[in-house]
Write an enzyme that holds these catalytic residues in place. Structure first.
Site, mmCIF file in Angstrom:
data_model
loop_
_atom_site.group_PDB
_atom_site.id
_atom_site.type_symbol
_atom_site.label_atom_id
_atom_site.label_comp_id
_atom_site.label_asym_id
_atom_site.label_seq_id
_atom_site.Cartn_x
_atom_site.Cartn_y
_atom_site.Cartn_z
ATOM 1 C CB CYS A 105 -22.165 88.783 88.358
ATOM 2 S SG CYS A 105 -21.468 87.429 87.390
ATOM 3 C CB VAL A 395 -25.425 94.360 75.047
ATOM 4 C CG1 VAL A 395 -25.262 93.411 76.228
ATOM 5 C CG2 VAL A 395 -24.451 95.514 75.172
ATOM 6 C CD GLU A 400 -15.807 87.647 75.022
ATOM 7 O OE1 GLU A 400 -16.206 86.491 74.818
ATOM 8 O OE2 GLU A 400 -14.703 87.918 75.522
ATOM 9 C CG LEU A 491 -24.432 80.310 67.465
ATOM 10 C CD1 LEU A 491 -24.966 79.704 66.178
ATOM 11 C CD2 LEU A 491 -23.124 79.638 67.852
ATOM 12 C CD GLU A 941 -4.221 80.499 110.931
ATOM 13 O OE1 GLU A 941 -4.379 79.605 110.070
ATOM 14 O OE2 GLU A 941 -3.439 80.383 111.896
ATOM 15 N NE ARG A 1019 0.245 71.661 111.112
ATOM 16 C CZ ARG A 1019 -0.353 70.806 111.941
ATOM 17 N NH1 ARG A 1019 -0.681 69.597 111.530
ATOM 18 N NH2 ARG A 1019 -0.634 71.150 113.178
ATOM 19 C CG PHE A 1053 -0.379 75.372 108.553
ATOM 20 C CD1 PHE A 1053 -0.975 76.602 108.388
ATOM 21 C CD2 PHE A 1053 0.784 75.304 109.311
ATOM 22 C CE1 PHE A 1053 -0.436 77.746 108.984
ATOM 23 C CE2 PHE A 1053 1.335 76.434 109.906
ATOM 24 C CZ PHE A 1053 0.721 77.665 109.741
ATOM 25 C CD GLU A 1415 -5.533 72.087 109.003
ATOM 26 O OE1 GLU A 1415 -4.653 72.744 108.455
ATOM 27 O OE2 GLU A 1415 -5.581 71.897 110.232
HETATM 28 C C1 LIG Z 1 -17.425 82.367 82.349
HETATM 29 C C2 LIG Z 1 -17.375 82.388 80.850
HETATM 30 C C3 LIG Z 1 -17.155 81.221 80.169
HETATM 31 C C4 LIG Z 1 -17.073 81.236 78.782
HETATM 32 N N1 LIG Z 1 -16.839 80.064 78.152
HETATM 33 C C5 LIG Z 1 -16.743 80.036 76.816
HETATM 34 C C6 LIG Z 1 -16.483 78.816 76.146
HETATM 35 O O1 LIG Z 1 -16.382 77.752 76.764
HETATM 36 N N2 LIG Z 1 -16.345 78.843 74.812
HETATM 37 C C7 LIG Z 1 -16.434 80.015 74.118
HETATM 38 O O2 LIG Z 1 -16.289 79.972 72.913
HETATM 39 N N3 LIG Z 1 -16.719 81.177 74.722
HETATM 40 C C8 LIG Z 1 -16.863 81.222 76.046
HETATM 41 N N4 LIG Z 1 -17.119 82.416 76.688
HETATM 42 C C9 LIG Z 1 -17.226 83.649 75.907
HETATM 43 C C10 LIG Z 1 -18.673 84.115 75.611
HETATM 44 O O3 LIG Z 1 -19.572 83.535 76.490
HETATM 45 C C11 LIG Z 1 -19.083 83.770 74.218
HETATM 46 O O4 LIG Z 1 -18.260 84.408 73.312
HETATM 47 C C12 LIG Z 1 -20.548 84.083 73.918
HETATM 48 O O5 LIG Z 1 -20.932 83.419 72.753
HETATM 49 C C13 LIG Z 1 -20.822 85.560 73.755
HETATM 50 O O6 LIG Z 1 -22.185 85.739 73.471
HETATM 51 P P1 LIG Z 1 -23.025 86.935 74.083
HETATM 52 O O7 LIG Z 1 -24.356 86.901 73.442
HETATM 53 O O8 LIG Z 1 -23.012 86.875 75.535
HETATM 54 O O9 LIG Z 1 -22.161 88.153 73.566
HETATM 55 P P2 LIG Z 1 -22.037 89.614 74.136
HETATM 56 O O10 LIG Z 1 -21.122 89.627 75.294
HETATM 57 O O11 LIG Z 1 -23.355 90.194 74.328
HETATM 58 O O12 LIG Z 1 -21.332 90.295 72.897
HETATM 59 C C14 LIG Z 1 -20.077 89.893 72.439
HETATM 60 C C15 LIG Z 1 -19.737 90.668 71.165
HETATM 61 O O13 LIG Z 1 -20.673 90.325 70.163
HETATM 62 C C16 LIG Z 1 -21.282 91.482 69.630
HETATM 63 N N5 LIG Z 1 -22.625 91.124 69.215
HETATM 64 C C17 LIG Z 1 -23.606 90.538 69.935
HETATM 65 N N6 LIG Z 1 -24.676 90.336 69.167
HETATM 66 C C18 LIG Z 1 -24.389 90.815 67.958
HETATM 67 C C19 LIG Z 1 -25.106 90.881 66.736
HETATM 68 N N7 LIG Z 1 -26.326 90.408 66.614
HETATM 69 N N8 LIG Z 1 -24.463 91.444 65.685
HETATM 70 C C20 LIG Z 1 -23.218 91.915 65.770
HETATM 71 N N9 LIG Z 1 -22.500 91.877 66.886
HETATM 72 C C21 LIG Z 1 -23.088 91.322 67.967
HETATM 73 C C22 LIG Z 1 -21.200 92.490 70.748
HETATM 74 O O14 LIG Z 1 -21.283 93.801 70.294
HETATM 75 C C23 LIG Z 1 -19.849 92.163 71.340
HETATM 76 O O15 LIG Z 1 -18.835 92.773 70.630
HETATM 77 C C24 LIG Z 1 -17.223 82.433 78.071
HETATM 78 C C25 LIG Z 1 -17.484 83.627 78.762
HETATM 79 C C26 LIG Z 1 -17.559 83.601 80.132
HETATM 80 C C27 LIG Z 1 -17.825 84.864 80.872
HETATM 81 S S1 FES Z 2 -20.619 86.119 90.796
HETATM 82 FE FE1 FES Z 2 -21.658 85.735 89.001
HETATM 83 S S2 FES Z 2 -20.826 83.894 88.364
HETATM 84 FE FE2 FES Z 2 -19.579 84.418 90.030
#
Ligand SMILES: Cc1cc2nc3c(=O)[nH]c(=O)nc-3n(C[C@H](O)[C@H](O)[C@H](O)COP(=O)(O)OP(=O)(O)OC[C@H]3O[C@@H](n4cnc5c(N)ncnc54)[C@H](O)[C@@H]3O)c2cc1C
Ligand code: FES
Ligand code: FES
Length: 1491
Positions: A105, A395, A400, A491, A941, A1019, A1053, A1415
């Site tokens: 997703c 990306v 994020e 990172l 329901e 209930r 319930f 339940e």
């Molecule tokens: C369900 C869920 C749980 C999460 N849990 C946590 C958690 O527990 N702790 C936490 O800290 N974060 C959490 N996050 C946030 C996220 O997963 C992190 O911030 C993750 O490290 C983002 O990395 P990414 O590669 O997916 O970034 P992306 O989503 O691909 O990018 C994020 C940002 O970084 C930029 N970017 C990516 N690569 C580069 C690069 N090489 N140079 C410059 N900019 C760049 C992108 O342009 C964008 O602005 C969670 C997110 C979700 C959806």
């Molecule tokens: S549908 Fe992708 S994690 Fe929930």
């Protein structure tokens, strides 16, 4: 002199190049490939001109036969969309492939180029299941099945990575399965997780050529790991002469087995070393066979071609039935199930396509005029791109970005996928020599986090304490998001996002990391991370630059430096931090602080260092209490949060700030060997590998009924073949709905302009209140008080105003957002307190009176009391969080106004009725249908009804099929929850603790409309007694009208809320009298012949005393209670608590008498196959399976002769909703009635033919004799019929048909510094009568318990001050995950009296003497709550604070849910006191709980 001619027009100012100007030359020169090349499930696939808006999930689900991958949340928080990416792994330098579980997703479609995408369909099918699919099915790990494909795929990645095809070594331990986070990104709302873990563990116990070497090395897990290895190597010979405790049972298990004490172990044992429950518990016998055997009594039907003449039945060609029992049980041995799996052959798995080995990535570019994607293949190309057009969005893992796109309306027109750029994604593990002299570790910025985690572990193992920073980073990454996200996220993404609650950034800051950023104009530049974060989500990263590497310094050998990291979240796994921190100190040779860096996340708009504290520490001797004190005081200055701080929890966040530092001070001192420290302050809550048993032995089993038969759809669910509404193939001309929702909680609608929506691409039409027939814009389950579409005003945030429909779901949703709405905001009532103050109620005048209350003489009762206690108790609501959100599909017929209405509903009748009302077509032309729901729990329901109606209105208008599936946030906003409740109570007792009088006003928060809130309140007050006799009772229920969504039915319930009040009152009495709580309970238990507050007599099937005794014995309750006290006396920073609580739950639709009816329709075809329809819906609870078992038993045919296709109103008229735990009771009796009729008609043929004649032969003979082989069964529940206001014990009818009873015992441990907790052990025992299918009942018990555990602990629904639901997705609302379940989890069924004689349930007149179970066990989740309460009470006692509950100064209160925040703040220690935030006049908390 000739002068130059001046210009005629002014020079154009310099301008930024447009995207087209900037990028076209690059595209033409470099990005010549517009197609994605990949493999999908072994098939070469070229995606030409991909849709640039699509994620991988959008692509997969658009393929006709790939519907197994589900959309559960769209935000990476549930795992339903998990697929596996197979790609070469170059990190080892060998030709290896790696399997990565990924959230489809979030994953950008562009990222699959050059990879092999494996979905659940790719690994197996019903015809040829993968071992995982087969084992999850047979061990009952799939109920509704919506989560199952995702879980299968997470496990698939784990199992595949465990095998090295070169060495043929398979290395998988219980630790890998449970403690390494392979499943932390998957949620299941039905099963309670235990059976899934059990299925996974069969891959350890199985003898995969005895190659489980690594598991042994990971000795931390101690006994279990060794046992497992021993078992795999030597079978049971390698183990003690008792059951080896292998999952699902051991060959040494037998019904007579008595010594089960040594069956399992855990590294954090509960106080009593004994782990298992009853001495006579026996587990199913689990075995692996090349050709599993099949129980022919259950499975073995055959059918013949229909015969039209008097030919003999035998003349026709016989075919084996192969539909309904796809995962046959092997049978049972003396009442113990035999489960056999096929052997697992790792060598036979799907291979990495050879063409992909040779595939070279090409620069890729595709898109349309709205959005364009680039995929450069090296850093140089990326820098060119960034230079040409700095706004290009990079990306990485998209974890994020995709959340921003989907939920924050961010729209990035130009995106570049960077995670396949070798310079950014590959981090090389330094050699030993390199490491020896290393001053830093360099990480490529987009290396997936799981790889960084592994690298940190490896380097730390080599360098030891010098690499302590890497250990801290690893620890943070382990609890960072879920595995699927860590497999792709980077990172770089974390750093560039600059979230204040980032988990990695505090460590990097504390370590003093350097960021290498590179651009075409400046080349490579070093930026210290200390100056990188400048404001909320703002950094100093230049717009044209790329983060390329992260350099983490390592201290020189011998430097006395420590770095540690901490995190506290609502849930341990896969949760964003509340507060996160990393601390580094460096000491000189005298132990004086030379340098300190203390970094916090979650305390400011950026990740933040603590200047005042650092200054206060430098120059001090670290290991001195004054330093600790100085640090704590200075932190309060660095982080002085106001009461109403954004995000809320000011007290807790400040307390955590101190607690983490306190822990660090101790931990660093221990690490550096500075002296004796209190180790208890250091240890965090750790989980061991979970164990536990089911009491599988069933002495009452019959041929089919009573057997542990797997859910009939389970295998389909495991292979992804099971169809849910959104999986039904698209129809020609189909359109999709997008709902227009209110953004205000309470407001007049000044104008609604939908014109802009219709101008959006793909939009086709719009409907709202004006689209319904006159007077029909109103609906309601009990009272019609809710408009389908808002009319003139909105009364809650998220209320439906209209619906746009369009060519695709994404287009319809986008168009819906374009509708322009003007509001005139009105004041909103959110909480029960506000409703009481405003006297905002729905009319509800239901009272319960007993004893002196009947004659209004309660004063007399109070006068008899020695002690009177009073209180105000609250309990929060609960989101259903079924994995499949509400969905519907309406297909209009060309003729007579007929419609097929598919809906994920528990209530076909109400769906049919209201579709009929809004379309003006009579019910007989509306076929409301449902095959299965991906979970319901009461939430579907009534609240499912309007969605089908919206579609029906639009379908009628357009004469085209219409479909809608809600997004998770929409579902949570719209569809209501469990009612938050409050009770203001007074109770009187004798000095010996006998209850004398009880009086209470009970309130539920109904929301803006009534829905079933009145019935829920009924209930609630009829369960306010739980199991206790009180002679004089006066209870008044009130239903509060507020401006939140309409709360609705939810498993239990109202009963769990009522019983929660009851138990809270009992604890208050016990504490007030200084009496033991168990003694108080026993003293007040009902006795046979006594009457409840609704004057129902307690009959001879009263088994609560038996349950308490037997569970008390099997759980060793008394011994463990003493051990808990001993533990608490010895431990300063950890406390334990234990509770043993009974429950009774009334079965029947209590005061809606008319709903206590059901019908069934059975047709026996001439070939002997049987079609069964009944009014119940299948939502994972196994109703279809149980009904088929009853039919098979009654008709004397194998189970697989019976088939149920779906529930539909064309087959069953006037079906009651499947609710109130009465699905089996009502429908089962109706099925039996139909079978009885058929059996009567078939009796002459049974007599005429041989006694071995099959149903096929009998039916054929009857058919030729012109016997009607179809029967309509009907049943209405006798005896019940309570009338409110009748206080005459002689004439008042029972409210409930019977009571399902049970008891639970839980032991917990709380970390007093953080409020974190773990459930060490839970034992449950339920009286379910004679179970129709114990496996299904165990599943219901475990699943309901874990749901209850969530309700009473981590699940907290919150609103913002202006009435927006804040908790509306898995990111903000946490349900229990795999590692929240009890570490030891034992479940048993009551079968005998205390003398070992079988029980016979004399008064039970239900089908097969079974009891409803959906339940009742949920309330036993409160055993965790009350055990936590006991633990915190022990802490308060130790801290010298008061233990009486109350609101006055100095008293305490623990309302439900017992979140980490509430637990921590209740501890009453010095840190809490110091961190206390002053509340200024008028200041309010940022978020509101509405109980
Ligand atoms: C369900 C869920 C749980 C999460 N849990 C946590 C958690 O527990 N702790 C936490 O800290 N974060 C959490 N996050 C946030 C996220 O997963 C992190 O911030 C993750 O490290 C983002 O990395 P990414 O590669 O997916 O970034 P992306 O989503 O691909 O990018 C994020 C940002 O970084 C930029 N970017 C990516 N690569 C580069 C690069 N090489 N140079 C410059 N900019 C760049 C992108 O342009 C964008 O602005 C969670 C997110 C979700 C959806
Ligand atoms: S549908 Fe992708 S994690 Fe929930
Ligand atoms: S079976 Fe897991 S959510 Fe239903």
């Amino acid at each position: 002199m000739a002068l130059p001619i001046p210009p005629k027009t002014a020079a154009k100012p310099p301008h930024a190049l447009s995207a087209a100007e900037a990028l076209t030359p690059l595209i033409e020169a470099t990005y010549t490939s517009p197609a994605i090349h990949c493999y999908v499930n072994g098939h070469r696939t070229v995606i030409d001109s991909p849709n640039p808006h699509w994620t991988l999930l959008d692509y997969i689900r658009a393929q006709p036969h790939l519907k197994g991958t589900k959309l559960g949340c769209g935000e990476g928080g549930c795992g339903a969309c998990t697929i596996v990416l197979q790609a070469p792994d170059t990190s080892s330098g060998k030709r290896r492939i790696k399997h990565r579980a990924v959230n489809a997703c979030l994953f950008p479609l562009v990222g699959v180029d050059g990879k092999h995408v494996i979905t659940v369909e790719g690994i197996g099918s019903v015809a040829k299941p993968h071992a995982l699919q087969e084992r999850i099915t047979k061990l009952h790990g799939s109920q509704c099945g919506f989560c199952t494909p995702g879980i299968v795929m997470s496990l698939y990645a784990m199992v595949r990575n465990a095998y090295d095809p070169e060495t043929k070594r398979f290395s998988l331990s219980a630790r890998d399965i449970e403690l390494e986070g392979h499943l932390d990104g998957n949620l299941c709302r039905c099963t309670g997780y235990k059976p899934i873990l059990n299925a996974a563990k069969t891959f350890i116990v199985e003898d995969l050529k005895g190659q489980l070497t690594e598991a042994e090395e990971k000795a931390e897990d101690g006994k279990l790991a060794r046992e497992v290895v021993g078992l795999a190597r030597n079978g049971c010979e390698g183990l003690p002469k008792v059951s080896c405790g292998r999952v699902g049972g051991c060959c040494r298990d037998a019904p007579s087995e008595s010594d089960s004490e040594n069956k399992s172990s855990t590294s954090t044992p509960p106080t009593e070393p004994s782990m298992t429950s009853t001495d006579d518990q026996v587990s199913a016998i689990v075995d692996t066979k090349k050709y599993p055997v099949v129980d022919s009594l259950v499975s073995g039907a055959s059918y013949a071609d229909p015969l039209k003449s008097k030919e003999s039945a035998g003349a026709a060609q016989e075919t084996k039935t192969a539909t309904s029992l796809e995962a046959p049980v092997a049978g049972s041995k003396h009442g113990v199930p035999l489960i056999q799996f096929q052997e697992y052959a790792p060598d036979a798995e799907l291979i990495f396509p050879s063409a992909l080995w040779k595939y070279e990535l090409q620069p890729l570019c595709y898109g349309n005029d709205k959005k364009i994607w680039f995929r450069p293949t090296n850093l140089e190309q990326l820098l060119e791109l960034k230079d040409a057009y700095p706004s290009v969005k990079l990306v990485g893992g998209a974890s994020e970005i995709q959340v921003e796109v989907r939920f924050k309306n961010s729209d990035f027109a130009v995106s570049a996928y960077v995670s396949d750029i070798p310079e950014l994604k590959h981090t090389k593990l330094p050699t030993d020599t390199e490491l020896e002299n290393a001053k830093e570790l360099v990480l490529a910025a987009n290396t997936p986090l799981t790889e960084i985690e592994a690298l940190c572990r490896q380097v730390y193992a080599k360098l030891g304490k010098r690499a302590i920073v890497l250990e801290a980073l690893r620890k943070q990454l382990r609890y960072f998001a879920g595995r699927q996200i860590r497999n792709v996220a980077s990172l770089a993404g974390n750093i560039a996002t600059a979230s204040p609650i980032s988990d990695a950034n505090p460590v990097l800051l504390a370590a003093g990391a350097t960021l290498e950023v590179v651009s075409k104009s400046e080349g490579s530049v070093d930026l210290p991370i200390s100056s990188f974060f400048v404001a909320y989500r703002t950094t100093t990263l230049p717009p044209d630059a790329v983060l390329s590497r992260v350099r983490i310094p390592l201290p020189a050998p011998g430097v006395r430096e420590v770095l540690k990291a901490y995190k506290q979240a609502k849930r341990k796994d896969d949760d964003i931090a509340i507060v996160t921190a990393a601390f580094r100190i460096r000491l000189d040779s005298e132990g004086v602080v030379e340098d300190a860096c203390l970094v916090y996340g979650g305390m400011a708009p950026t990740t933040k260092v603590s200047p005042k504290t650092q200054e206060a520490l430098v120059g001090r001797r670290w290991f001195h209490s004054e330093t600790l004190n100085a640090g704590l005081s200075a932190l309060l200055q660095d982080y002085d949060l106001p009461y109403g701080v954004p995000g809320g929890m000011a007290d807790y966040r400040k307390t955590l700030t101190l607690s983490f530092f306190f822990r660090f001070w101790h931990e660093s001192a221990a690490e550096l060997g500075l002296g004796e420290v209190d180790n208890q302050a250091i240890d965090e809550i750790h989980r061991a590998i979970s164990t536990g048993t089911r009491d599988d032995y069933n002495p009452f089993e019959q041929r089919v009924v009573g057997k542990q038969i797997a859910h009939l759809s389970a295998l389909k669910q495991c292979t992804g073949e099971a169809e849910y509404i959104d999986d039904i193939p698209r129809f020609e001309q189909e359109l999709f709905g997008g709902l227009v929702l209110s953004s205000k909680a309470h407001a007049n609608l000044v104008s609604v302009d939908w014109e802009p929506a219709l101008a959006m691409p793909g939009a086709v039409g719009y409907i709202d209140k004006n689209s319904l027939p006159e007077g029909q814009n109103i609906w309601g389950s009990i009272k019609k008080d809710e408009p389908f579409f808002a009319d003139g005003k909105v009364s809650h945030h998220g209320q439906v105003i209209g619906m746009v429909y369009g060519e695709t779901a994404l287009q319809a949703q986008a168009a819906a957002k374009a509708v322009k709405i003007e509001y005139e905001v009105l004041p909103a009532i959110l909480t029960i307190d506000e409703a009481i103050e405003a006297r905002s109620y729905f009319q509800h005048d239901k009272l319960l009176r007993k004893g002196l209350a009947i004659t209004d003489e309660m004063d007399e009762a109070w006068a008899q009391c020695d002690r009177i206690f009073e209180g105000q108790t609250r309990m929060g609501g609960q989101e259903h969080f079924y994995l499949e959100t509400n969905a519907a599909l309406v297909i209009p017929s060309g003729e007579d106004g007929c419609m097929e209405v598919w809906s994920s509903t528990q209530n076909t009748m109400e769906t049919q009725e209201f579709v009929s009302a809004v379309t003006g077509v009579p019910s007989n032309r509306i076929n409301a249908r449902v095959k299965r729901l991906g979970g319901g729990f009461g939430g579907k329901e009534s609240r499912s009804v309007p969605f089908a109606c919206y579609l029906a209105i639009a379908a009628k208008k357009e004469k085209r099929p219409m479909r809608l599936m809600l997004n998770r946030d929409e579902d949570m906003l719209l569809s209501g929850q469990r009612h938050p409740v409050q009770a203001r109570w007074r109770v009187g007792v004798s000095k010996e603790g006998k209850l004398i009088a009880l009086d209470a006003d009970v309130y539920d928060n109904a929301g803006f409309s009534q829905d079933m809130s009145g019935a829920v309140m009924d209930r609630c007050i009829t369960h306010f007694d739980n199991v206790y006799e009180c002679p004089n009772v006066f209870l008044r229920g009130h239903v509060c009208k507020t401006n939140i969504h309409s709360n609705t039915a939810y498993r239990g319930f109202g009963a769990p809320q009522g019983m929660y009040f009851s138990e809270t009152i009992m604890y208050n009495i016990a504490e007030g009298l200084g009496m033991d709580i168990d003694e108080l309970r026993w003293k007040n238990l009902y006795k046979i012949g006594e009457h409840t507050p609704f004057l129902q007599k307690i009959d001879e099937d009263w088994h609560i005393p038996l349950l308490l005794e037997q569970l008390g014995r099997s759980s060793h309750y008394e011994k463990r209670k003493a051990a808990v006290a001993e533990f608490n006396a010895k431990n300063r920073w950890k406390k334990r608590g234990i509770s043993l609580i009974p429950t009774k739950f009334g079965l029947s639709f209590a005061t809606a008498l008319h709903l206590n009816q059901a019908s069934a329709y059975i047709k026996i075809y001439a070939d002997g196959s049987v079609l069964l329809h009944h009014g119940g819906t299948e939502m994972g609870q196994g109703l279809y399976t149980k009904m088929c078992q009853i039919a098979a038993q009654e008709l004397g045919t194998p189970l697989d002769a019976i088939f149920t296709q779906d529930s539909q109103t064309y087959q069953i008229a006037n079906a009651s909703p499947t609710a109130a735990s009465s699905g089996s009771d009502l429908n089962g009796m109706a099925v039996k009635d139909a079978c009885d009729q058929l059996n009567e008609r078939l009796q002459p043929y049974r007599e005429k033919l041989s006694k071995d004649a099959t149903l096929k032969e009998i039916a054929h003979a009857a058919y030729l004799d012109r016997v009607n082989l179809a029967a309509n069964g009907f049943w209405k529940m006798p005896r019940v019929g309570f009338t409110w206001g009748n206080y005459d014990i002689e004439t008042v009818k029972p409210m409930y048909y019977y009571f399902t009873q049970g008891a639970g015992c839980s032991e917990v441990e709380v970390d007093l510094l953080t409020g974190d907790h773990t459930v060490l052990r839970t034992d449950l025992m339920m009286d379910v009568g004679n179970s129709i299918n114990p496996a299904i009942d165990y599943g219901q018990i475990e699943g309901a318990f874990v749901q209850g555990q969530g309700l009473f602990t981590i699940e907290e629904t919150l609103w913002t001050r202006n009435g927006e639901l804040f908790t509306r997705g898995p990111g903000t609302y946490k349900i229990p995950g795999f590692s929240d379940i009890p570490q030891v989890f034992n479940v048993s069924l009551l079968r005998h009296d205390n003398d070992g004689k079988p029980l016979n349930w004399n008064h039970l007149r239900s089908v097969q003497s079974s009891k409803g179970i959906g339940e009742p066990p949920l309330f036993l989740g409160s055993t965790v709550f009350f055990a936590l309460r006991e633990a915190v009470k022990a802490a308060r006692k130790m801290n010298g604070t008061r233990i009486e509950e109350g609101t006055e100064e100095g008293k305490w209160k623990l309302d439900s849910p017992a979140t980490a925040e509430r637990l921590r703040l209740a501890v009453g220690d010095d840190l809490v006191r110091r961190a206390k935030v002053k509340r200024n006049k008028g200041e309010t908390n940022f978020l509101v709980a509405v109980a």
